[in-house]
Design a protein around this motif. Structure first.
Motif, mmCIF file in Angstrom:
data_model
loop_
_atom_site.group_PDB
_atom_site.id
_atom_site.type_symbol
_atom_site.label_atom_id
_atom_site.label_comp_id
_atom_site.label_asym_id
_atom_site.label_seq_id
_atom_site.Cartn_x
_atom_site.Cartn_y
_atom_site.Cartn_z
ATOM 1 N N PRO A 97 0.830 -1.214 0.000
ATOM 2 C CA PRO A 97 0.000 0.000 0.000
ATOM 3 C C PRO A 97 0.857 1.254 0.000
ATOM 4 O O PRO A 97 1.926 1.300 0.623
ATOM 5 C CB PRO A 97 -0.799 -0.128 1.309
ATOM 6 N N THR A 98 0.405 2.248 -0.712
ATOM 7 C CA THR A 98 1.094 3.534 -0.752
ATOM 8 C C THR A 98 0.831 4.288 0.543
ATOM 9 O O THR A 98 -0.317 4.381 0.990
ATOM 10 C CB THR A 98 0.609 4.371 -1.947
ATOM 11 N N ARG A 99 1.896 4.783 1.158
ATOM 12 C CA ARG A 99 1.743 5.520 2.412
ATOM 13 C C ARG A 99 1.027 6.840 2.162
ATOM 14 O O ARG A 99 1.467 7.662 1.359
ATOM 15 C CB ARG A 99 3.118 5.788 3.036
ATOM 16 N N ARG A 100 -0.088 6.983 2.837
ATOM 17 C CA ARG A 100 -0.872 8.215 2.672
ATOM 18 C C ARG A 100 -0.154 9.382 3.333
ATOM 19 O O ARG A 100 0.271 9.292 4.472
ATOM 20 C CB ARG A 100 -2.257 8.035 3.298
ATOM 21 N N ARG A 101 -0.001 10.466 2.606
ATOM 22 C CA ARG A 101 0.659 11.646 3.133
ATOM 23 C C ARG A 101 -0.298 12.398 4.063
ATOM 24 O O ARG A 101 -1.398 12.777 3.660
ATOM 25 C CB ARG A 101 1.118 12.569 2.005
ATOM 26 N N ILE A 102 0.135 12.573 5.289
ATOM 27 C CA ILE A 102 -0.691 13.263 6.274
ATOM 28 C C ILE A 102 -0.361 14.760 6.226
ATOM 29 O O ILE A 102 0.796 15.151 6.404
ATOM 30 C CB ILE A 102 -0.432 12.721 7.690
ATOM 31 N N PRO A 103 -1.328 15.612 5.978
ATOM 32 C CA PRO A 103 -1.036 17.047 5.921
ATOM 33 C C PRO A 103 -0.727 17.607 7.299
ATOM 34 O O PRO A 103 -1.209 17.096 8.315
ATOM 35 C CB PRO A 103 -2.333 17.653 5.361
ATOM 36 N N ARG A 104 0.085 18.632 7.332
ATOM 37 C CA ARG A 104 0.381 19.307 8.591
ATOM 38 C C ARG A 104 -0.841 20.121 8.993
ATOM 39 O O ARG A 104 -1.286 20.998 8.261
ATOM 40 C CB ARG A 104 1.588 20.224 8.439
ATOM 41 N N ARG A 105 -1.378 19.807 10.154
ATOM 42 C CA ARG A 105 -2.633 20.435 10.577
ATOM 43 C C ARG A 105 -2.387 21.723 11.369
ATOM 44 O O ARG A 105 -3.226 22.599 11.407
ATOM 45 C CB ARG A 105 -3.442 19.450 11.410
ATOM 46 N N GLY A 106 -1.251 21.809 12.053
ATOM 47 C CA GLY A 106 -0.949 23.016 12.809
ATOM 48 C C GLY A 106 -0.242 24.042 11.941
ATOM 49 O O GLY A 106 0.564 23.712 11.073
ATOM 50 N N HIS A 107 -0.540 25.300 12.164
ATOM 51 C CA HIS A 107 0.064 26.385 11.383
ATOM 52 C C HIS A 107 1.209 26.997 12.173
ATOM 53 O O HIS A 107 1.021 27.534 13.266
ATOM 54 C CB HIS A 107 -0.975 27.459 11.059
ATOM 55 N N SER A 108 2.425 26.886 11.611
ATOM 56 C CA SER A 108 3.591 27.443 12.282
ATOM 57 C C SER A 108 3.626 28.947 12.097
ATOM 58 O O SER A 108 3.511 29.457 10.980
ATOM 59 C CB SER A 108 4.879 26.819 11.732
ATOM 60 N N THR A 109 3.796 29.658 13.204
ATOM 61 C CA THR A 109 3.914 31.113 13.137
ATOM 62 C C THR A 109 5.355 31.566 13.309
ATOM 63 O O THR A 109 5.630 32.759 13.366
ATOM 64 C CB THR A 109 3.046 31.770 14.233
ATOM 65 N N GLY A 110 6.280 30.607 13.398
ATOM 66 C CA GLY A 110 7.696 30.936 13.494
ATOM 67 C C GLY A 110 8.499 29.887 12.768
ATOM 68 O O GLY A 110 8.035 28.788 12.507
ATOM 69 N N LEU A 111 9.711 30.223 12.374
ATOM 70 C CA LEU A 111 10.573 29.282 11.680
ATOM 71 C C LEU A 111 11.145 28.277 12.670
ATOM 72 O O LEU A 111 11.303 28.588 13.855
ATOM 73 C CB LEU A 111 11.711 30.034 10.977
ATOM 74 N N PRO A 112 11.477 27.046 12.207
ATOM 75 C CA PRO A 112 12.154 26.093 13.097
ATOM 76 C C PRO A 112 13.467 26.675 13.588
ATOM 77 O O PRO A 112 14.389 26.930 12.820
ATOM 78 C CB PRO A 112 12.378 24.873 12.197
#
Length: 310
Positions: A97-112
């Motif tokens: 099975p192809t691994r389903r890509r999970i979208p990033r649900r949280g919105h980053s307000t700063g850079l890593p």
């Protein structure tokens, strides 16, 4: 009489010249296809087909039964779609099975950001366990990435976004507010109430990529030590007992356990040394003791060694 026995009788009659195979089948009520069927030949042919199925599946791991059927027919195999599907199912041949890509649900307000000072970047996460009687334990961890101090280590049966806000607010009152806070995309960390509270306190969020726990390595490393040195060594019967044991571990971790990345200082001592190095120094008048020298010895020792119970 079974078909196998009928087949043996007809074969014996044919060998003795009593009758032909067709007449023997008609007399005993045996189908001619059943009489002429040779189990060994069919098994050998089927084994070859199964071997070819394995070879084609290994060469083309993304091919399903329909494409495999096209390849087999091109090679001259008299086979149908249902047979290919059945044989592949029996042999455990399937398309990974192809691994389903999970979208990033949280919105980053700063850079890593890599933490370069105290209260620059905090990190938080959850770890789960259970009491001996089977009750669930869910624990919130909040760390300062620069000093490695554990500000929060709270156990409960369940922790929602409102509980997270209360615990982090208490830590901010005691230690100051962070500039950034790093987390995964857990439902507690992306809740709208928590997002509003962080925005009101001007705390920027950094969310890691889904399925990438190594991007939150500080809290994952702490959870490994916590499980190895506390959870795996203690029998926690009740929630109250778990809270006492876990809080004792937090205090020991901050004030007694040397940390290799801090030059084998404890996180609390490392943070205290940072505060002293950043504090403005006022020159003392000649012949007068400094403000620290004028404090009673009991006050000095208490300020250095008092554990930060929360």
């Amino acid at each position: 009489m079974s078909p196998g026995h009928k087949k043996q009788v007809v074969a014996a009659a044919v060998r003795e010249g009593v009758c032909s195979g067709r007449a023997g089948c008609r007399i005993l009520g045996l189908s001619r296809s059943g009489y002429w069927y040779r189990a060994g030949e069919r098994t050998s042919r089927q084994q070859q087909l199964v071997q070819r199925l394995h070879a084609l599946s290994d060469e083309n791991p993304r091919y399903g039964h329909r494409r495999i059927l096209v390849e087999l027919k091109a090679e001259g195999w008299p086979i149908g779609l249902r047979q290919v599907r059945r044989l592949r199912r029996q042999e455990g041949l399937r398309v990974p099975p192809t691994r389903r890509r999970i979208p990033r649900r949280g919105h980053s307000t700063g850079l890593p950001t890599k933490a370069t000072r105290k209260n620059h970047v905090w990190t938080w996460g959850f770890i789960a366990d259970a009491t001996v009687r089977g009750g669930a334990l869910r624990m919130l961890t909040v760390l300062d990435e620069h000093t490695r101090e554990c500000h929060v280590l709270r156990a409960d049966r369940a922790l929602k976004s409102g509980d997270v806000i209360k615990l982090v607010q208490a830590a901010i009152i005691q230690h100051g507010a962070p500039e950034f806070i790093r987390s995964d995309n857990g439902s507690e960390f992306i809740a709208k109430a928590l997002q509003r509270w962080l925005a009101e306190n001007q705390i920027k969020t950094i969310y890691i990529e889904p399925g990438s726990p190594w991007q939150n390595g500080f809290v994952e490393s702490f959870h490994g030590r916590f499980r190895d040195e506390c959870l795996n060594r203690e029998q926690l019967w009740t929630l109250t007992e778990a809270r006492v044991v876990i809080e004792d571990f937090r205090i020991k971790y901050n004030h007694k356990r040397p940390h290799s990345k801090l030059g084998y200082q404890t996180p609390a001592r490392f943070a205290a040394n940072l505060s002293r190095s950043l504090a403005p120094v006022s020159p003392a008048e000649p012949g007068l003791p400094s403000a620290r020298d004028r404090q009673p010895a009991s006050v000095v020792s208490t300020s250095n060694n008092h554990p930060d119970r929360t």
